[in-house]
Design an enzyme around this catalytic site. Structure first.
Site, PDB file in Angstrom:
ATOM      1  N   CYS A  51      14.858  -1.392   4.595  1.00  0.00           N
ATOM      2  CA  CYS A  51      15.516  -0.867   5.539  1.00  0.00           C
ATOM      3  C   CYS A  51      16.592  -1.988   6.115  1.00  0.00           C
ATOM      4  O   CYS A  51      15.507  -2.635   6.610  1.00  0.00           O
ATOM      5  CB  CYS A  51      15.026   0.910   6.493  1.00  0.00           C
ATOM      6  SG  CYS A  51      14.264  -0.249   8.084  1.00  0.00           S
ATOM      7  N   ASN A  54       2.982   2.368   7.287  1.00  0.00           N
ATOM      8  CA  ASN A  54       4.217   3.291   7.729  1.00  0.00           C
ATOM      9  C   ASN A  54       3.090   4.185   8.763  1.00  0.00           C
ATOM     10  O   ASN A  54       2.030   4.572   8.846  1.00  0.00           O
ATOM     11  CB  ASN A  54       4.983   4.197   7.493  1.00  0.00           C
ATOM     12  CG  ASN A  54       4.356   4.517   6.587  1.00  0.00           C
ATOM     13  OD1 ASN A  54       3.839   4.138   6.105  1.00  0.00           O
ATOM     14  ND2 ASN A  54       5.637   5.384   6.002  1.00  0.00           N
ATOM     15  N   CYS A  84       8.214   2.168  10.578  1.00  0.00           N
ATOM     16  CA  CYS A  84       8.052   1.690   9.275  1.00  0.00           C
ATOM     17  C   CYS A  84       6.940   0.580   9.134  1.00  0.00           C
ATOM     18  O   CYS A  84       6.459   0.222   9.912  1.00  0.00           O
ATOM     19  CB  CYS A  84       9.146   0.736   8.773  1.00  0.00           C
ATOM     20  SG  CYS A  84      10.493   1.492   8.423  1.00  0.00           S
ATOM     21  N   GLU A 114       6.431  -2.747   7.557  1.00  0.00           N
ATOM     22  CA  GLU A 114       6.623  -3.863   8.050  1.00  0.00           C
ATOM     23  C   GLU A 114       6.874  -4.142   9.720  1.00  0.00           C
ATOM     24  O   GLU A 114       6.651  -5.059   9.963  1.00  0.00           O
ATOM     25  CB  GLU A 114       9.003  -4.145   7.785  1.00  0.00           C
ATOM     26  CG  GLU A 114       8.440  -3.968   6.176  1.00  0.00           C
ATOM     27  CD  GLU A 114       9.432  -2.929   5.644  1.00  0.00           C
ATOM     28  OE1 GLU A 114       8.260  -1.628   6.026  1.00  0.00           O
ATOM     29  OE2 GLU A 114      10.009  -2.566   4.654  1.00  0.00           O
TER      30      GLU A 114
HETATM   31  N1  THU Z   1       9.189   3.288   5.356  1.00  0.00           N
HETATM   32  C1  THU Z   1       8.542   2.105   5.370  1.00  0.00           C
HETATM   33  O1  THU Z   1       7.362   1.788   6.370  1.00  0.00           O
HETATM   34  N2  THU Z   1       9.424   1.060   4.709  1.00  0.00           N
HETATM   35  C2  THU Z   1      10.639   1.041   4.573  1.00  0.00           C
HETATM   36  O2  THU Z   1      10.872  -0.033   4.247  1.00  0.00           O
HETATM   37  C3  THU Z   1      11.477   2.459   4.369  1.00  0.00           C
HETATM   38  C4  THU Z   1      10.633   3.449   4.430  1.00  0.00           C
HETATM   39  C5  THU Z   1       9.075   4.604   5.349  1.00  0.00           C
HETATM   40  C6  THU Z   1       9.343   5.249   7.548  1.00  0.00           C
HETATM   41  C7  THU Z   1       8.632   6.631   6.551  1.00  0.00           C
HETATM   42  O3  THU Z   1       7.659   6.995   7.036  1.00  0.00           O
HETATM   43  C8  THU Z   1       9.226   7.104   4.733  1.00  0.00           C
HETATM   44  O4  THU Z   1       8.478   5.142   4.758  1.00  0.00           O
HETATM   45  C9  THU Z   1       9.851   7.446   4.363  1.00  0.00           C
HETATM   46  O5  THU Z   1      10.955   6.998   4.629  1.00  0.00           O
END
Ligand code: THU
Length: 131
Positions: A86, A43, A54, A56
């Site tokens: 998410c 992320n 994110c 992913e």
């Molecule tokens: N985040 C991800 O990278 N993947 C997910 O599936 C859920 C959330 C990140 C976004 C943000 O940088 C941090 O986690 C907190 O939400």
């Protein structure tokens, strides 16, 4: 066959590169591509919070740029308990096929939850008919 240990290791390693100074929630994701290659992403947050990316989606963007378009599995490492992708990332992943979703707790990696992407996104928007 998916080498799960290698896939999880790639997610663990890329998670260490996470840029998450605002949430302090580091996430690593690794894709197992159809040809057996592994592509990882973390992320990347931004001071303009909604622009944060994110793990992913970072992995998907990198993989597509390398020429990969079908994914067999994704491993996600984050949290004290495993987190699932998410809603937005579920849709982005589904664009490139149904796949195993392996969610691993950070820390000692002792907790592993497994899903099929389709089960995490029932009735997801499917562009197949437009192709
Ligand atoms: N985040 C991800 O990278 N993947 C997910 O599936 C859920 C959330 C990140 C976004 C943000 O940088 C941090 O986690 C907190 O939400």
């Amino acid at each position: 066959m998916v080498d799960e240990a290698a896939l999880i290791q790639a997610a663990v390693e890329v998670r260490q590169k996470s840029y998450s100074p605002y949430s302090r929630f580091a996430v690593g994701a690794a894709l197992w591509c159809e040809d057996g290659s592994i592509v990882a992403g973390c992320n990347v947050e931004n001071g303009s919070f909604p622009l944060s990316l994110c793990a992913e989606r970072a992995a998907v963007a990198t993989a597509v740029g390398l020429g990969h378009r079908r994914f067999v599995a994704v491993a996600i490492v984050a949290g004290d308990a495993p987190v699932t992708p998410c809603g937005g990332c579920r849709q982005v992943l589904l664009e490139f096929g149904d796949m195993d979703v392996i969610c691993i707790s950070a820390g000692d990696h002792s907790r592993v939850d497994r899903y099929r992407l389709r089960d995490l996104l029932p009735h997801g928007f499917d562009l197949e008919e437009l192709r």
